[in-house]
Design a protein around this motif. Sequence first.
Motif, PDB file in Angstrom:
ATOM      1  N   LYS A   1      19.839  13.544 -10.475  1.00  0.00           N
ATOM      2  CA  LYS A   1      18.926  12.916  -9.535  1.00  0.00           C
ATOM      3  C   LYS A   1      19.212  11.431  -9.357  1.00  0.00           C
ATOM      4  CE  LYS A   1      15.949  16.397  -8.810  1.00  0.00           C
ATOM      5  NZ  LYS A   1      15.517  16.905  -7.496  1.00  0.00           N
ATOM      6  N   ALA A   2      18.893  10.968  -8.150  1.00  0.00           N
ATOM      7  CA  ALA A   2      18.851   9.541  -7.877  1.00  0.00           C
ATOM      8  C   ALA A   2      17.387   9.126  -7.878  1.00  0.00           C
ATOM      9  CB  ALA A   2      19.488   9.235  -6.528  1.00  0.00           C
ATOM     10  N   TYR A   3      17.065   8.143  -8.705  1.00  0.00           N
ATOM     11  CA  TYR A   3      15.690   7.663  -8.813  1.00  0.00           C
ATOM     12  C   TYR A   3      15.571   6.345  -8.050  1.00  0.00           C
ATOM     13  CZ  TYR A   3      15.359  11.247 -12.355  1.00  0.00           C
ATOM     14  OH  TYR A   3      15.382  12.450 -13.004  1.00  0.00           O
ATOM     15  N   PHE A   4      14.705   6.339  -7.041  1.00  0.00           N
ATOM     16  CA  PHE A   4      14.575   5.173  -6.182  1.00  0.00           C
ATOM     17  C   PHE A   4      13.376   4.322  -6.585  1.00  0.00           C
ATOM     18  CE2 PHE A   4      17.223   7.780  -3.394  1.00  0.00           C
ATOM     19  CZ  PHE A   4      18.137   6.831  -2.960  1.00  0.00           C
ATOM     20  N   HIS A   5      13.578   3.002  -6.483  1.00  0.00           N
ATOM     21  CA  HIS A   5      12.558   2.010  -6.791  1.00  0.00           C
ATOM     22  C   HIS A   5      12.306   1.245  -5.488  1.00  0.00           C
ATOM     23  CE1 HIS A   5      13.218   3.005 -11.035  1.00  0.00           C
ATOM     24  NE2 HIS A   5      14.489   3.105 -10.663  1.00  0.00           N
ATOM     25  N   LEU A   6      11.123   1.408  -4.945  1.00  0.00           N
ATOM     26  CA  LEU A   6      10.826   1.019  -3.572  1.00  0.00           C
ATOM     27  C   LEU A   6       9.998  -0.253  -3.493  1.00  0.00           C
ATOM     28  CD1 LEU A   6       9.885   4.572  -2.220  1.00  0.00           C
ATOM     29  CD2 LEU A   6      12.149   3.484  -2.274  1.00  0.00           C
ATOM     30  N   PRO A   7      10.121  -0.997  -2.394  1.00  0.00           N
ATOM     31  CA  PRO A   7       9.414  -2.277  -2.252  1.00  0.00           C
ATOM     32  C   PRO A   7       8.006  -2.119  -1.684  1.00  0.00           C
ATOM     33  CG  PRO A   7      10.855  -1.935  -0.377  1.00  0.00           C
ATOM     34  CD  PRO A   7      11.079  -0.765  -1.297  1.00  0.00           C
ATOM     35  N   GLY A   8       7.148  -3.103  -1.995  1.00  0.00           N
ATOM     36  CA  GLY A   8       5.873  -3.215  -1.306  1.00  0.00           C
ATOM     37  C   GLY A   8       4.686  -2.577  -1.970  1.00  0.00           C
ATOM     38  N   LEU A   9       4.550  -2.719  -3.280  1.00  0.00           N
ATOM     39  CA  LEU A   9       3.446  -2.112  -4.019  1.00  0.00           C
ATOM     40  C   LEU A   9       2.097  -2.536  -3.443  1.00  0.00           C
ATOM     41  CD1 LEU A   9       2.529  -0.442  -6.490  1.00  0.00           C
ATOM     42  CD2 LEU A   9       2.623  -2.554  -7.830  1.00  0.00           C
ATOM     43  N   PHE A  10       1.927  -3.806  -3.212  1.00  0.00           N
ATOM     44  CA  PHE A  10       0.709  -4.329  -2.600  1.00  0.00           C
ATOM     45  C   PHE A  10       0.894  -4.527  -1.096  1.00  0.00           C
ATOM     46  CE2 PHE A  10       0.621  -5.534  -7.011  1.00  0.00           C
ATOM     47  CZ  PHE A  10      -0.704  -5.397  -7.389  1.00  0.00           C
ATOM     48  N   GLU A  11       2.110  -4.894  -0.715  1.00  0.00           N
ATOM     49  CA  GLU A  11       2.389  -5.276   0.657  1.00  0.00           C
ATOM     50  C   GLU A  11       2.301  -4.103   1.635  1.00  0.00           C
ATOM     51  OE1 GLU A  11       4.797  -7.920  -2.181  1.00  0.00           O
ATOM     52  OE2 GLU A  11       4.207  -5.817  -2.035  1.00  0.00           O
ATOM     53  N   PHE A  12       2.714  -2.904   1.200  1.00  0.00           N
ATOM     54  CA  PHE A  12       2.790  -1.754   2.109  1.00  0.00           C
ATOM     55  C   PHE A  12       1.938  -0.584   1.627  1.00  0.00           C
ATOM     56  CE2 PHE A  12       7.144  -3.780   2.414  1.00  0.00           C
ATOM     57  CZ  PHE A  12       6.794  -4.573   3.498  1.00  0.00           C
ATOM     58  N   TYR A  13       0.784  -0.907   1.084  1.00  0.00           N
ATOM     59  CA  TYR A  13      -0.125   0.135   0.598  1.00  0.00           C
ATOM     60  C   TYR A  13      -0.455   1.140   1.702  1.00  0.00           C
ATOM     61  CZ  TYR A  13      -4.498   2.311  -0.877  1.00  0.00           C
ATOM     62  OH  TYR A  13      -5.478   3.218  -1.168  1.00  0.00           O
TER      63      TYR A  13
ATOM     64  N   ILE B   1      15.598  -0.470  -3.597  1.00  0.00           N
ATOM     65  CA  ILE B   1      15.611  -0.811  -2.178  1.00  0.00           C
ATOM     66  C   ILE B   1      14.850  -2.118  -2.003  1.00  0.00           C
ATOM     67  CG2 ILE B   1      15.097  -0.001   0.155  1.00  0.00           C
ATOM     68  CD1 ILE B   1      17.016   1.784  -1.508  1.00  0.00           C
ATOM     69  N   GLU B   2      15.471  -3.102  -1.374  1.00  0.00           N
ATOM     70  CA  GLU B   2      14.765  -4.353  -1.124  1.00  0.00           C
ATOM     71  C   GLU B   2      13.993  -4.244   0.187  1.00  0.00           C
ATOM     72  OE1 GLU B   2      17.166  -7.630   1.451  1.00  0.00           O
ATOM     73  OE2 GLU B   2      17.310  -7.787  -0.718  1.00  0.00           O
ATOM     74  N   GLY B   3      13.053  -5.184   0.392  1.00  0.00           N
ATOM     75  CA  GLY B   3      12.329  -5.169   1.656  1.00  0.00           C
ATOM     76  C   GLY B   3      10.900  -5.671   1.575  1.00  0.00           C
ATOM     77  N   ARG B   4      10.526  -6.260   0.416  1.00  0.00           N
ATOM     78  CA  ARG B   4       9.158  -6.716   0.242  1.00  0.00           C
ATOM     79  C   ARG B   4       8.726  -7.739   1.280  1.00  0.00           C
ATOM     80  NH1 ARG B   4       6.860  -9.686  -4.251  1.00  0.00           N
ATOM     81  NH2 ARG B   4       8.955 -10.386  -4.715  1.00  0.00           N
ATOM     82  N   GLY B   5       9.645  -8.588   1.706  1.00  0.00           N
ATOM     83  CA  GLY B   5       9.310  -9.640   2.658  1.00  0.00           C
ATOM     84  C   GLY B   5       9.454  -9.221   4.104  1.00  0.00           C
ATOM     85  N   LEU B   6       9.744  -7.953   4.335  1.00  0.00           N
ATOM     86  CA  LEU B   6       9.919  -7.440   5.684  1.00  0.00           C
ATOM     87  C   LEU B   6       8.693  -6.636   6.100  1.00  0.00           C
ATOM     88  CD1 LEU B   6      13.604  -6.244   5.202  1.00  0.00           C
ATOM     89  CD2 LEU B   6      12.828  -8.445   6.090  1.00  0.00           C
ATOM     90  N   GLY B   7       8.635  -6.236   7.338  1.00  0.00           N
ATOM     91  CA  GLY B   7       7.494  -5.488   7.827  1.00  0.00           C
ATOM     92  C   GLY B   7       7.548  -4.017   7.454  1.00  0.00           C
ATOM     93  N   SER B   8       6.412  -3.330   7.626  1.00  0.00           N
ATOM     94  CA  SER B   8       6.330  -1.910   7.308  1.00  0.00           C
ATOM     95  C   SER B   8       7.287  -1.074   8.148  1.00  0.00           C
ATOM     96  CB  SER B   8       4.899  -1.410   7.525  1.00  0.00           C
ATOM     97  OG  SER B   8       4.009  -2.007   6.633  1.00  0.00           O
ATOM     98  N   ALA B   9       7.474  -1.450   9.406  1.00  0.00           N
ATOM     99  CA  ALA B   9       8.346  -0.671  10.284  1.00  0.00           C
ATOM    100  C   ALA B   9       9.783  -0.675   9.779  1.00  0.00           C
ATOM    101  CB  ALA B   9       8.281  -1.215  11.709  1.00  0.00           C
ATOM    102  N   VAL B  10      10.257  -1.825   9.295  1.00  0.00           N
ATOM    103  CA  VAL B  10      11.613  -1.910   8.760  1.00  0.00           C
ATOM    104  C   VAL B  10      11.709  -1.103   7.469  1.00  0.00           C
ATOM    105  CG1 VAL B  10      13.416  -3.462   7.891  1.00  0.00           C
ATOM    106  CG2 VAL B  10      11.992  -4.168   9.814  1.00  0.00           C
ATOM    107  N   ASN B  11      10.699  -1.200   6.637  1.00  0.00           N
ATOM    108  CA  ASN B  11      10.720  -0.451   5.389  1.00  0.00           C
ATOM    109  C   ASN B  11      10.664   1.050   5.608  1.00  0.00           C
ATOM    110  OD1 ASN B  11      10.522  -2.033   2.606  1.00  0.00           O
ATOM    111  ND2 ASN B  11       9.674  -3.317   4.242  1.00  0.00           N
ATOM    112  N   LEU B  12       9.990   1.469   6.656  1.00  0.00           N
ATOM    113  CA  LEU B  12      10.002   2.887   6.993  1.00  0.00           C
ATOM    114  C   LEU B  12      11.432   3.348   7.272  1.00  0.00           C
ATOM    115  CD1 LEU B  12       8.746   5.606   7.652  1.00  0.00           C
ATOM    116  CD2 LEU B  12       8.227   4.726   9.948  1.00  0.00           C
TER     117      LEU B  12
END
Length: 303
Positions: free
Chosen positions: A8-20, A263-274
Amino acid sequence: MENKAQNKAYFHLPGLFEFYDLYSVFLPLYRKHREYFYDWCEIASVYGAPADCIWGGGRAGFGECEAEDVLALMSEYGISSRLTFSNSLIESEHLTDRKCNAMCELFAGSKGVRNGVIIYSDLLLEHIKKNYPGLYFVSSTTKVQTDFRKFVKETDRSDFKYVVPDFRLNKLYDKLDTLSQAQKDKVEFLCNECCSFYCKDRKACYETVSRKNLGGNCPEHICTAPDAKDGYRFSKAMNNPGFISTDDIVNTYLPLGFSNFKIEGRGLGSAVNLEFLLYYLIKPEYQLTVREEIYLDSMLDLF
């Protein structure tokens, strides 16, 4: 794509608070429609920091969601929450900060899956180890460890469950393959960095963010990369020499024994992170289905 190693590949994703809001819609799809997702992927953690956390680093935190709500959502899906406390300029007087300590106490005391802290400062690491022993630690990529030997020493440190190397080490396959399996299990590759591969000011950029999070009055860091004015673009990141594609993960990294990808992206918008979520987790034939599920949800505003 065929997963040759059947692991398996285990992913660590951005936006714990930012993209709730995004994750509150995306994670039910992850549970109910696993056929949408690659068989070889799992969501292991989501990382981030709320607004006004002086221990924050890497990016200025802007998440406004209540910590209890964040924790409840991640706990429901068995996903580890990671506090991004990677400020590089922490001094002793900062260790008593009430908000940051309260965050550690809350996340350390959560039942079920263990939560962690992404960290730079050894001073802060010792403080959290002593006071909140339930948390695990991730060595932050903001250390900008481009020297492979220093990176290897970091993987040998018992304090860290994971180590995120500088993205410029991503493709050093011959050297990476010399690591023991125990070391490989700790390596967490940053996949989608857009910063110039030849940047010499990366550490200074991170220090500016750290200084601002501490309340310092300092000028913005001006990036001198030729295309800095364009900001983050996923299409540009894909052409970065350090970019890790889904094909790279399946055909190179998993067979070599690596399994953790950030995956980086905390400072970006939800649409980009999607778009990141769609690319790395969702089978191509279901990407439009998931995109429509997300965009047509009346509770979400992704722009």
